[in-house]
Design an enzyme around this catalytic site. Structure first.
Site, PDB file in Angstrom:
ATOM      1  CE  LYS A   8       0.831   1.499   4.375  1.00 50.93           C
ATOM      2  NZ  LYS A   8       1.722   2.603   4.620  1.00 50.93           N
ATOM      3  CG  ASP A 132      -0.526   0.097   8.136  1.00 49.27           C
ATOM      4  OD1 ASP A 132      -1.269   1.008   8.541  1.00 49.27           O
ATOM      5  OD2 ASP A 132       0.671   0.258   7.837  1.00 49.27           O
TER       6      ASP A 132
END
Ligand code: C5P
Length: 284
Positions: A8, A132
């Site tokens: 990401k 995350d």
């Protein structure tokens, strides 16, 4: 079973304060990339892990192993799993490589072990492993709040190209946050404008409103990141930013071939360089 564990980037990361638990309160827009690790899973009597393509340790402290252990412990599942990680996402890079692997293990073993947990349960387990991990379960484009674990999925962005450039060192996220706390005047990126740009799938608005509160901290520790940002901008990116706590810098491009051409203009002997593209959702 093969599960792709996607990296990401943070299109925007704003820190709004410190929480009683010591974590920081965030507003962040995260975006999955096509760059991924491969996570191969097979039934086995116990949990075991092999890692290829990186110096990452393959013991019970590895986030992929911990994900399998937590899932087994919480569900009372009696078997194990052979986990093979083929790493492509660099470590300590701001790209959530470890979190992506943990999320892939949770998603894969939920199927392989026929546990039938929903996203709510998986996200709760994921948040115990790292801030995350819940986003990595969802993938795509999302607004994340809290310490990063409260995920609101957003519409997909157009298939932009992304150039990633990382110097040959990693940074400790905890260290970056500690130094952030010592800043007299941290400053805040404009999360409203970014959110509007994302909701309108307006790539040039996204490129204009990129912002990361942690960037100046990591930049002050490693001025080389400033040189990388200049090089990525000079290679034609419409917007350039450091991802997460760094040190990876990303540049946005209108399409994937432009990112590939730009990669040719970055010094590959000095940096880790990859052209990739933004990538859609894993789930739902
Ligand atoms: O959640 P995760 O283990 O990925 O976080 C790594 C470190 O980053 C934490 O130990 C903490 O020091 C810092 N962190 C933070 N606030 C957040 C996320 C991470 O202070 N929202």
């Amino acid at each position: 079973m093969l599960v792709k564990a996607h990296a990401k980037i943070n299109l925007l990361l704003d820190v709004s304060g410190i929480r009683p638990d010591g974590y920081h309160e965030l507003t962040t827009l995260m975006q999955t990339l096509s760059l991924c690790d491969d996570v191969l899973l097979e039934p086995a009597p116990e949990i075991n892990l092999a890692v290829e393509g990186s110096g990452l340790t393959a013991g019970p402290e590895n986030l992929a192993w911990r994900a399998a252990g937590l899932l087994r412990q919480r569900t009372g599942y009696r078997g194990g799993a052979g986990i093979r990680l083929i790493k492509r996402i660099p470590l300590a890079a701001g790209l959530a490589g470890g979190s992506a692997d943990a999320a892939a293990v949770l998603l894969g073993l939920n199927k392989m072990w026929r546990l039938d947990l929903g996203m709510r349960d998986l996200s709760q387990l994921g948040a115990e492993l790292g801030s995350d991990v819940p986003f990595c379960l969802w993938g795509g484009t999302a607004l994340c709040r809290g310490r990063g674990e409260l995920v609101t999925p957003l519409p997909a962005l157009p298939p932009a190209g992304v150039l990633l450039v990382k110097p040959h060192f990693g940074v400790s996220t905890a260290d970056v946050y500690r130094r952030y706390d010592a800043l007299p005047d941290p400053g805040h990126p404009d999360s409203r404008r970014m959110l509007t740009a994302v909701e309108n799938a307006d790539l040039s608005g996204v490129a204009k409103n990129l912002g990361n509160s942690l960037e100046r901290v990591t930049l002050a520790m490693h001025p080389e990141i400033g040189l990388i940002k200049d090089a990525v901008a000079a290679a034609g990116a419409t917007g350039v930013l450091m991802s997460g706590s760094g040190p990876t810098v990303f540049g946005l491009f209108p399409d994937p071939p432009s990112a590939v051409r730009a990669a040719g203009r970055i010094k590959k002997d000095e940096y880790w360089v990859r052209a990739c593209r933004i990538y859609g959702r894993n789930y739902g």
